[in-house]
Write a protein that holds these residues in place. Structure first.
Motif, PDB file in Angstrom:
ATOM      1  N   LEU A 183       0.826  -1.204   0.000  1.00  0.00           N
ATOM      2  CA  LEU A 183       0.000   0.000   0.000  1.00  0.00           C
ATOM      3  C   LEU A 183       0.865   1.261   0.000  1.00  0.00           C
ATOM      4  O   LEU A 183       0.569   2.239  -0.707  1.00  0.00           O
ATOM      5  N   HIS A 184       1.932   1.261   0.815  1.00  0.00           N
ATOM      6  CA  HIS A 184       2.827   2.422   0.837  1.00  0.00           C
ATOM      7  C   HIS A 184       3.465   2.641  -0.536  1.00  0.00           C
ATOM      8  O   HIS A 184       3.596   3.780  -0.999  1.00  0.00           O
ATOM      9  N   ALA A 185       3.847   1.561  -1.199  1.00  0.00           N
ATOM     10  CA  ALA A 185       4.433   1.699  -2.530  1.00  0.00           C
ATOM     11  C   ALA A 185       3.414   2.249  -3.517  1.00  0.00           C
ATOM     12  O   ALA A 185       3.734   3.126  -4.339  1.00  0.00           O
ATOM     13  N   ALA A 186       2.172   1.768  -3.437  1.00  0.00           N
ATOM     14  CA  ALA A 186       1.139   2.225  -4.368  1.00  0.00           C
ATOM     15  C   ALA A 186       0.872   3.718  -4.210  1.00  0.00           C
ATOM     16  O   ALA A 186       0.807   4.460  -5.197  1.00  0.00           O
ATOM     17  N   HIS A 187       0.718   4.181  -2.960  1.00  0.00           N
ATOM     18  CA  HIS A 187       0.427   5.611  -2.826  1.00  0.00           C
ATOM     19  C   HIS A 187       1.660   6.465  -3.122  1.00  0.00           C
ATOM     20  O   HIS A 187       1.535   7.600  -3.591  1.00  0.00           O
ATOM     21  N   SER A 188       2.858   5.926  -2.891  1.00  0.00           N
ATOM     22  CA  SER A 188       4.069   6.681  -3.233  1.00  0.00           C
ATOM     23  C   SER A 188       4.182   6.867  -4.746  1.00  0.00           C
ATOM     24  O   SER A 188       4.500   7.964  -5.233  1.00  0.00           O
ATOM     25  N   VAL A 189       3.913   5.817  -5.502  1.00  0.00           N
ATOM     26  CA  VAL A 189       3.957   5.916  -6.966  1.00  0.00           C
ATOM     27  C   VAL A 189       2.873   6.874  -7.468  1.00  0.00           C
ATOM     28  O   VAL A 189       3.116   7.684  -8.372  1.00  0.00           O
ATOM     29  N   ALA A 190       1.689   6.803  -6.880  1.00  0.00           N
ATOM     30  CA  ALA A 190       0.616   7.715  -7.299  1.00  0.00           C
ATOM     31  C   ALA A 190       1.021   9.171  -7.082  1.00  0.00           C
ATOM     32  O   ALA A 190       0.770  10.035  -7.944  1.00  0.00           O
ATOM     33  N   MET A 191       1.658   9.457  -5.943  1.00  0.00           N
ATOM     34  CA  MET A 191       2.115  10.831  -5.686  1.00  0.00           C
ATOM     35  C   MET A 191       3.205  11.229  -6.667  1.00  0.00           C
ATOM     36  O   MET A 191       3.254  12.384  -7.136  1.00  0.00           O
ATOM     37  N   ALA A 192       4.079  10.276  -7.017  1.00  0.00           N
ATOM     38  CA  ALA A 192       5.147  10.586  -7.969  1.00  0.00           C
ATOM     39  C   ALA A 192       4.581  10.885  -9.352  1.00  0.00           C
ATOM     40  O   ALA A 192       5.086  11.766 -10.063  1.00  0.00           O
ATOM     41  N   LEU A 193       3.537  10.166  -9.748  1.00  0.00           N
ATOM     42  CA  LEU A 193       2.905  10.444 -11.037  1.00  0.00           C
ATOM     43  C   LEU A 193       2.266  11.837 -11.039  1.00  0.00           C
ATOM     44  O   LEU A 193       2.321  12.560 -12.038  1.00  0.00           O
ATOM     45  N   TYR A 194       1.671  12.220  -9.919  1.00  0.00           N
ATOM     46  CA  TYR A 194       1.102  13.565  -9.811  1.00  0.00           C
ATOM     47  C   TYR A 194       2.202  14.619  -9.911  1.00  0.00           C
ATOM     48  O   TYR A 194       2.057  15.630 -10.628  1.00  0.00           O
ATOM     49  N   ALA A 195       3.320  14.391  -9.224  1.00  0.00           N
ATOM     50  CA  ALA A 195       4.435  15.344  -9.291  1.00  0.00           C
ATOM     51  C   ALA A 195       4.987  15.441 -10.707  1.00  0.00           C
ATOM     52  O   ALA A 195       5.355  16.533 -11.176  1.00  0.00           O
ATOM     53  N   ARG A 196       5.029  14.301 -11.405  1.00  0.00           N
ATOM     54  CA  ARG A 196       5.556  14.323 -12.778  1.00  0.00           C
ATOM     55  C   ARG A 196       4.675  15.155 -13.703  1.00  0.00           C
ATOM     56  O   ARG A 196       5.164  15.795 -14.644  1.00  0.00           O
ATOM     57  N   GLU A 197       3.368  15.160 -13.444  1.00  0.00           N
ATOM     58  CA  GLU A 197       2.476  15.975 -14.258  1.00  0.00           C
ATOM     59  C   GLU A 197       2.808  17.458 -14.129  1.00  0.00           C
ATOM     60  O   GLU A 197       2.588  18.242 -15.052  1.00  0.00           O
ATOM     61  N   ARG A 198       3.348  17.852 -12.979  1.00  0.00           N
ATOM     62  CA  ARG A 198       3.680  19.259 -12.751  1.00  0.00           C
ATOM     63  C   ARG A 198       5.103  19.607 -13.176  1.00  0.00           C
ATOM     64  O   ARG A 198       5.375  20.726 -13.582  1.00  0.00           O
ATOM     65  N   THR A 199       6.009  18.620 -13.064  1.00  0.00           N
ATOM     66  CA  THR A 199       7.425  18.917 -13.316  1.00  0.00           C
ATOM     67  C   THR A 199       7.948  18.330 -14.616  1.00  0.00           C
ATOM     68  O   THR A 199       8.967  18.784 -15.139  1.00  0.00           O
ATOM     69  N   GLY A 200       7.276  17.284 -15.114  1.00  0.00           N
ATOM     70  CA  GLY A 200       7.758  16.606 -16.311  1.00  0.00           C
ATOM     71  C   GLY A 200       8.875  15.618 -16.039  1.00  0.00           C
ATOM     72  O   GLY A 200       9.376  14.981 -16.964  1.00  0.00           O
ATOM     73  N   ARG A 201       9.257  15.467 -14.786  1.00  0.00           N
ATOM     74  CA  ARG A 201      10.395  14.591 -14.442  1.00  0.00           C
ATOM     75  C   ARG A 201       9.924  13.347 -13.699  1.00  0.00           C
ATOM     76  O   ARG A 201       9.028  13.405 -12.860  1.00  0.00           O
TER      77      ARG A 201
END
Length: 409
Positions: A183-201
């Protein structure tokens, strides 16, 4: 929004996200099952032997055990032998066009394959790379193998069982560490995908089992050692009380939690024990916590006097939380789960009719209801390799060399 978009069928919130899943057993597959359930295209990379959970439990056909079926729905299976150059080259082609790469290999193993973060991000700078390990890389346990039982023992869960009244330490009969870390991995990846939408990285995420579960356990049980110097010992006393268990009634067991001040006032009056309203042990939450063994003892003695049905009706009338005690078998017939459509019956192309369960969360505006049965080993190898640009002759060569396995048409 155009009319065509208005008419478009709803999709899962992760529709369009491609996940390359190089994980096996339980922790990683549980995380990626969550991605698949919410619309991601999860490409499960398996060795020619397949994920070991394929062989756990009673099944109808070899390699399609019940644990595998529950953990790997809404995924596609691709068999690649990453020890062979051709298999590893095919893996790199898949990664180059992916959004997420997740694995639970030990760091040394992932580096030997050349699939460490630096190598993968060089292929695909936008990728979210997630490694799930037993222990963080900065400590003396780095690189050690880890399983659910080991982590339960290492973070004190097994000893908490002893402190709560068992004669000796014992693991909780759930793969609780694997699932909590998944579960921790799933929500961490979801947050990273959200950050990528803003930063492109893209980014690197490391999710260690030991540290993750230590934080979960200590949130309850650091207790008096929260303060410097300590204000008391470790261990949340209510959770450790031997009286914290389902209550025996005159004809069975129930689960009840007489917890806050209002609960206690209503309960004591309903059992004609108004005298205890002035008892300092029952006065407030802090006092009840200090005297938790006596409080639970009183409840245990009282509830033995009448039937389960009597107490469940009383608790509902006075608004005190209570539930019947289910077994695994009776849970399958629970009226609430039936009413909300929790269980699903699906037809697997090789395993026949199956019972499974849907996504617990309810989504409005997104479709997370589709349940595609877990794949047979290598069922999608050819299709996925074609999508990555491999020609028919490329795929034939990979299969001939043993670097890939194709099953089905």
């Amino acid at each position: 929004m155009t009319n065509e978009q208005d008419k478009a069928a709803p999709a899962g919130p992760l529709a369009g996200v491609r996940v390359i899943d190089l994980s096996a057993v339980l922790m990683g597959p549980y995380a990626t099952q969550i991605f698949g359930d919410h619309g991601a295209d999860v490409i499960k990379i398996e060795s020619p032997e397949g994920d070991s959970t394929r062989h756990i439990g009673p099944g109808r056909n070899a390699g399609m055990g019940p644990m595998f079926l529950h953990l790997n729905r809404n995924k596609r299976s691709v068999v690649l032998d990453l020890k062979q150059p051709g298999g590893l080259a095919a893996m790199r082609r898949l990664i180059a066009d992916a959004d997420v790469f997740i694995h639970n290999l030990r760091p040394a193993s992932i580096e030997r394959l050349g699939l460490d973060f630096e190598s993968v991000s060089a292929l695909n700078p936008r990728i979210v790379w997630c490694g799930m390990y037993g222990y963080g890389e900065d400590g003396p346990y780095a690189g050690r193998p880890a399983y659910d039982d080991l982590i339960q023992g290492a973070v004190g869960i097994a000893d908490l069982q002893r402190r709560a009244g068992l004669p000796e330490p014992r693991y909780v009969p759930l793969t609780i560490a694997d699932r909590m870390v998944g579960l921790h991995a799933a929500h961490s990846v979801a947050m990273a995908l959200y950050a990528r939408e803003r930063t492109g990285r893209g980014c690197r995420i490391d999710v260690p089992m030991f540290e993750t579960m230590a934080s979960v356990v200590l949130s309850d049980h650091l207790y008096g050692h929260t303060f410097e110097p300590p204000s008391g010992g470790c261990g949340y006393v209510r959770l450790l009380s031997q009286g914290r268990r389902p209550y025996a009634t005159s004809d069975g067991y129930i689960c009840a939690l007489v917890y806050n001040d209002g609960h206690w006032q209503r309960f004591l009056r309903s059992v004609e024990r108004d005298d205890l309203l002035a008892d300092p042990r029952f006065a407030d939450l802090a006092s009840r916590t200090r005297h938790i063994d006596e409080v639970y003892g009183f409840l245990g003695e009282t509830l033995r006097e009448c039937s389960s049905a009597h107490w469940l009706a009383l608790f509902e009338r006075i608004d005190v939380p209570a539930m019947p005690l289910n077994t695994m078998e009776s849970l399958l017939d629970d009226p609430h789960l039936s009413a909300v459509g929790f269980f699903h019956h699906v037809e697997h192309p090789s395993e026949g009719p199956l019972r499974t369960f849907g996504v617990p969360a309810r989504w409005v505006g997104h479709d997370v209801g589709e349940l595609v049965p877990a794949p047979r080993l290598g069922e999608h190898t050819a299709a996925v390799l074609r999508e990555s640009g491999c020609s028919a002759s490329d795929i034939e060569a990979l299969v001939a060399s043993g670097a890939a396995v194709v099953t089905g048409p």
